[in-house]
Motif scaffolding. Structure first.
Motif, PDB file in Angstrom:
ATOM      1  N   THR A  45       0.853  -1.182   0.000  1.00  0.00           N
ATOM      2  CA  THR A  45       0.000   0.000   0.000  1.00  0.00           C
ATOM      3  C   THR A  45       0.890   1.234   0.000  1.00  0.00           C
ATOM      4  N   ILE A  46       0.313   2.342  -0.443  1.00  0.00           N
ATOM      5  CA  ILE A  46       1.027   3.618  -0.479  1.00  0.00           C
ATOM      6  C   ILE A  46       0.089   4.704   0.032  1.00  0.00           C
ATOM      7  N   GLY A  47       0.665   5.686   0.689  1.00  0.00           N
ATOM      8  CA  GLY A  47      -0.120   6.806   1.188  1.00  0.00           C
ATOM      9  C   GLY A  47       0.785   7.978   1.493  1.00  0.00           C
ATOM     10  N   PHE A  48       0.203   9.011   2.061  1.00  0.00           N
ATOM     11  CA  PHE A  48       0.998  10.191   2.391  1.00  0.00           C
ATOM     12  C   PHE A  48       0.326  10.999   3.489  1.00  0.00           C
ATOM     13  N   GLU A  49       1.142  11.774   4.169  1.00  0.00           N
ATOM     14  CA  GLU A  49       0.698  12.788   5.112  1.00  0.00           C
ATOM     15  C   GLU A  49       1.318  14.094   4.628  1.00  0.00           C
ATOM     16  N   THR A  50       0.538  15.163   4.636  1.00  0.00           N
ATOM     17  CA  THR A  50       1.052  16.427   4.107  1.00  0.00           C
ATOM     18  C   THR A  50       0.573  17.605   4.937  1.00  0.00           C
ATOM     19  N   GLY A  51       1.342  18.657   4.894  1.00  0.00           N
ATOM     20  CA  GLY A  51       1.017  19.899   5.581  1.00  0.00           C
ATOM     21  C   GLY A  51       1.944  20.990   5.081  1.00  0.00           C
ATOM     22  N   SER A  52       1.832  22.159   5.649  1.00  0.00           N
ATOM     23  CA  SER A  52       2.631  23.292   5.178  1.00  0.00           C
ATOM     24  C   SER A  52       4.122  23.128   5.465  1.00  0.00           C
ATOM     25  N   ASN A  53       4.492  22.171   6.316  1.00  0.00           N
ATOM     26  CA  ASN A  53       5.899  21.942   6.641  1.00  0.00           C
ATOM     27  C   ASN A  53       6.488  20.747   5.913  1.00  0.00           C
ATOM     28  N   GLY A  54       5.770  20.216   4.921  1.00  0.00           N
ATOM     29  CA  GLY A  54       6.320  19.117   4.153  1.00  0.00           C
ATOM     30  C   GLY A  54       5.349  17.966   3.977  1.00  0.00           C
ATOM     31  N   THR A  55       5.827  16.979   3.247  1.00  0.00           N
ATOM     32  CA  THR A  55       5.022  15.805   2.921  1.00  0.00           C
ATOM     33  C   THR A  55       5.858  14.556   3.141  1.00  0.00           C
ATOM     34  N   THR A  56       5.216  13.528   3.665  1.00  0.00           N
ATOM     35  CA  THR A  56       5.836  12.224   3.786  1.00  0.00           C
ATOM     36  C   THR A  56       5.018  11.240   2.968  1.00  0.00           C
ATOM     37  N   PHE A  57       5.632  10.668   1.952  1.00  0.00           N
ATOM     38  CA  PHE A  57       5.019   9.569   1.210  1.00  0.00           C
ATOM     39  C   PHE A  57       5.567   8.289   1.816  1.00  0.00           C
ATOM     40  N   TRP A  58       4.699   7.313   2.019  1.00  0.00           N
ATOM     41  CA  TRP A  58       5.118   6.046   2.583  1.00  0.00           C
ATOM     42  C   TRP A  58       4.602   4.881   1.751  1.00  0.00           C
ATOM     43  N   VAL A  59       5.401   3.819   1.764  1.00  0.00           N
ATOM     44  CA  VAL A  59       5.077   2.577   1.090  1.00  0.00           C
ATOM     45  C   VAL A  59       5.203   1.471   2.122  1.00  0.00           C
ATOM     46  N   GLU A  60       4.189   0.620   2.228  1.00  0.00           N
ATOM     47  CA  GLU A  60       4.272  -0.532   3.116  1.00  0.00           C
ATOM     48  C   GLU A  60       4.166  -1.806   2.284  1.00  0.00           C
ATOM     49  N   LEU A  61       5.125  -2.700   2.508  1.00  0.00           N
ATOM     50  CA  LEU A  61       5.196  -3.972   1.785  1.00  0.00           C
ATOM     51  C   LEU A  61       5.233  -5.116   2.786  1.00  0.00           C
ATOM     52  N   PRO A  62       4.751  -6.295   2.368  1.00  0.00           N
ATOM     53  CA  PRO A  62       4.809  -7.450   3.265  1.00  0.00           C
ATOM     54  C   PRO A  62       6.245  -7.780   3.652  1.00  0.00           C
ATOM     55  N   ASN A  63       6.486  -8.048   4.922  1.00  0.00           N
ATOM     56  CA  ASN A  63       7.801  -8.427   5.424  1.00  0.00           C
ATOM     57  C   ASN A  63       8.087  -9.873   5.052  1.00  0.00           C
ATOM     58  N   GLY A  64       9.259 -10.116   4.481  1.00  0.00           N
ATOM     59  CA  GLY A  64       9.659 -11.479   4.142  1.00  0.00           C
ATOM     60  C   GLY A  64       9.684 -11.679   2.733  1.00  0.00           C
TER      61      GLY A  64
END
Length: 120
Positions: free
Chosen positions: A101-120
């Motif tokens: 899955t992919i998502g993000f958090e954003t605001g006036s101080n920047g953005t973080t895009f994240w990717v989560e993958l199955p471990n293993g």
């Protein structure tokens, strides 16, 4: 700057198609760099999270414009003057093809895009 979590858990590992996943990571890094035309810190982190492995790319830009936040992963959606809006759409497809899955958090101080993958 790259951070690896020291949580006492085993080192996170994921199985990916290296060429495709390289494109995914490069898209996220390039977007982060482009979000900071005057420069700034770009943070990349990899850590275990809820049985998954999370890769995050955090910039110090102005944030994703409110008018495109709900559609940021759709083709041809961009806030860049010279962008075509395919990078995040392609990145989402690559991540989902790997069971992630992919998502993000954003605001006036920047953005973080994240990717989560199955471990293993």
């Amino acid at each position: 700057e790259v951070h690896f979590a020291d949580s006492g858990e085993l080192t996170p590992k994921v199985r990916v198609d290296a060429a495709r996943f390289k494109r995914c990571v490069m898209n996220l890094v390039l977007n982060g760099v482009q979000a900071m035309p005057s420069g700034g810190p770009l943070e990349i982190a990899v850590a275990p999270r809820d049985g998954q492995v999370r890769l995050s790319v955090k910039d110090a830009g102005a944030g994703v414009p409110a008018e495109i936040r709900d559609r940021v992963f759709e083709p041809f959606i961009t806030s860049k003057q010279d962008g075509v809006g395919l990078g995040l759409a392609l990145t989402k497809r690559i991540v989902e093809d790997h069971g992630g899955t992919i998502g993000f958090e954003t605001g006036s101080n920047g953005t973080t895009f994240w990717v989560e993958l199955p471990n293993g």
